[in-house]
Design an enzyme around this catalytic site. Structure first.
Site, PDB file in Angstrom:
ATOM      1  N   HIS A 138     -11.558 -27.887  10.106  1.00 25.32           N
ATOM      2  CA  HIS A 138     -12.414 -27.240   9.113  1.00 25.32           C
ATOM      3  C   HIS A 138     -11.829 -25.874   8.807  1.00 25.32           C
ATOM      4  O   HIS A 138     -11.695 -25.024   9.685  1.00 25.32           O
ATOM      5  CB  HIS A 138     -13.832 -27.094   9.657  1.00 25.32           C
ATOM      6  N   LYS A 154     -16.495 -19.675  11.209  1.00 20.99           N
ATOM      7  CA  LYS A 154     -17.755 -20.405  11.134  1.00 20.99           C
ATOM      8  C   LYS A 154     -18.172 -20.592   9.676  1.00 20.99           C
ATOM      9  O   LYS A 154     -17.765 -19.847   8.783  1.00 20.99           O
ATOM     10  CB  LYS A 154     -18.841 -19.672  11.910  1.00 20.99           C
ATOM     11  N   LYS A 159     -14.696 -18.004   3.945  1.00 27.01           N
ATOM     12  CA  LYS A 159     -13.335 -18.556   3.852  1.00 27.01           C
ATOM     13  C   LYS A 159     -12.977 -18.928   2.409  1.00 27.01           C
ATOM     14  O   LYS A 159     -11.910 -18.564   1.898  1.00 27.01           O
ATOM     15  CB  LYS A 159     -13.214 -19.785   4.761  1.00 27.01           C
ATOM     16  N   ASP A 177     -12.074 -26.502   2.839  1.00 22.79           N
ATOM     17  CA  ASP A 177     -13.096 -27.171   3.656  1.00 22.79           C
ATOM     18  C   ASP A 177     -12.491 -28.044   4.749  1.00 22.79           C
ATOM     19  O   ASP A 177     -12.775 -27.860   5.922  1.00 22.79           O
ATOM     20  CB  ASP A 177     -14.050 -27.989   2.783  1.00 22.79           C
ATOM     21  N   ARG A 243      -6.081  -3.129  17.739  1.00 28.73           N
ATOM     22  CA  ARG A 243      -5.807  -2.071  16.768  1.00 28.73           C
ATOM     23  C   ARG A 243      -4.321  -1.737  16.678  1.00 28.73           C
ATOM     24  O   ARG A 243      -3.922  -0.925  15.843  1.00 28.73           O
ATOM     25  CB  ARG A 243      -6.595  -0.812  17.137  1.00 28.73           C
TER      26      ARG A 243
END
Length: 311
Positions: A138, A154, A159, A177, A243
């Site tokens: 996914h 999630k 996305k 998807d 970072r």
């Protein structure tokens, strides 16, 4: 793993079916091929009967030197129950003993005018592609500056919206998807879109849009080599995010590992620009230019210089 049957070879390579047509639905389980020269000579102890068999000039020249009863016996032994097919190459005449054995055992006997080595190479490439291990994830796959970027996260994290912004900035969509992934080599992952949703993007509140219709054929790709994973997650207060960029995460897909970057999502962050920079930086790292490592080296020199002055 994909499925390939003998009839697929006949259709793709335009082979001529000489006999054994009832066996065209036989499944091919391995991309490995066999040139059964030693078997034609009579040694069948290690005969790889589950492979596609190729008979060329060398094998058939020796075959012609055998006695009639030996010819019949060798061809019958070549045509096993699990043998997908036997291909006679170079336009050579197919021995009548092979035609009869193939018809009796329902083993397809195929004919080609091409050289044995060429057929061997093309068949191997075709079968390795079709029989490669596959999976589906996914996510969204986008070609960004030549880098295959797999965007995961999630549901609802953004996305597809990020992919839409990347397409508007000139990059190319591969899949939305659901991304179908084939491992064609030890460290080679090829991603593509299921045919049903090819070129489509789902944007919540807007619905389904056709990227090729809206932005043109240059905005889409059929498949792409996946080399970078961008994992989107909602920003968590108190969580420590990288970072500097010295530590490199990996995502395992099938038996391959690709570089993984976790991007926290919160209002005000331009994810499309960040992903563009991530793709360019990834390319620079593969060329041997690592900005994070250069910074670490400079910092170490400064620290060592300060310690020397104290001494």
């Amino acid at each position: 793993m994909g499925k390939v049957r003998t009839k697929d070879l006949v259709k793709h390579f335009n082979f001529e079916v000489i006999s054994g047509a009832e066996g065209l639905t036989r499944a091919i389980q391995t991309p490995d091929l066999s040139r059964p020269g030693i078997e034609v000579a009579g040694f069948f102890t290690y005969y790889p009967s589950d492979r596609v068999q190729l008979l060329g000039k060398t094998e058939l020249s020796f075959f012609e030197s055998l006695e009639d009863d030996e010819k019949k016996e060798r061809m019958q032994k070549l045509c096993m129950e699990e043998t997908p097919c036997i291909i006679v190459t170079r336009g050579l005449e197919v021995p009548k003993e092979l035609i009869e054995a193939g018809e009796a055992a329902n083993v397809p006997i195929l004919h080609s005018s091409h050289k044995t080595t060429r057929i061997y190479s093309r068949l191997t490439n075709y079968l390795e592609e079709k029989l490669a291990p596959t999976t589906a994830l996914h996510g969204v796959l986008v070609d960004v500056y030549g880098v295959g970027v797999l965007i995961t996260g999630k549901s609802g994290v953004g996305k597809s919206e990020t992919a839409l912004e990347l397409v508007k900035r000139g990059h190319r969509l591969v899949a939305d998807d659901s991304v179908e992934i084939r491992q064609t080599d030890e460290d080679t992952l090829i991603g593509s879109s299921p045919e049903l949703i090819e070129h489509l993007l789902e944007i919540r509140g807007l619905g389904i849009i056709n990227v090729m219709t809206l932005f043109g054929a240059g905005a889409v790709r059929t498949y792409k080599h996946i080399t970078l994973n961008i994992d989107l997650e909602i920003w968590e207060a108190g969580k420590v995010y990288d970072r500097v960029g010295l530590d490199e995460e990996k995502l395992k897909i099938l038996d391959s590992h690709i570089t993984k970057i976790t991007l926290p999502v919160r209002p005000g962050r331009n994810l499309a620009v960040i992903i563009e920079v991530a793709a360019m930086n990834f390319r620079l790292k593969r060329m041997g230019m690592n900005a994070a490592q250069q910074f670490a080296d400079r910092l170490e020199k400064v620290i060592q210089g300060g310690n020397n002055q104290l001494d």
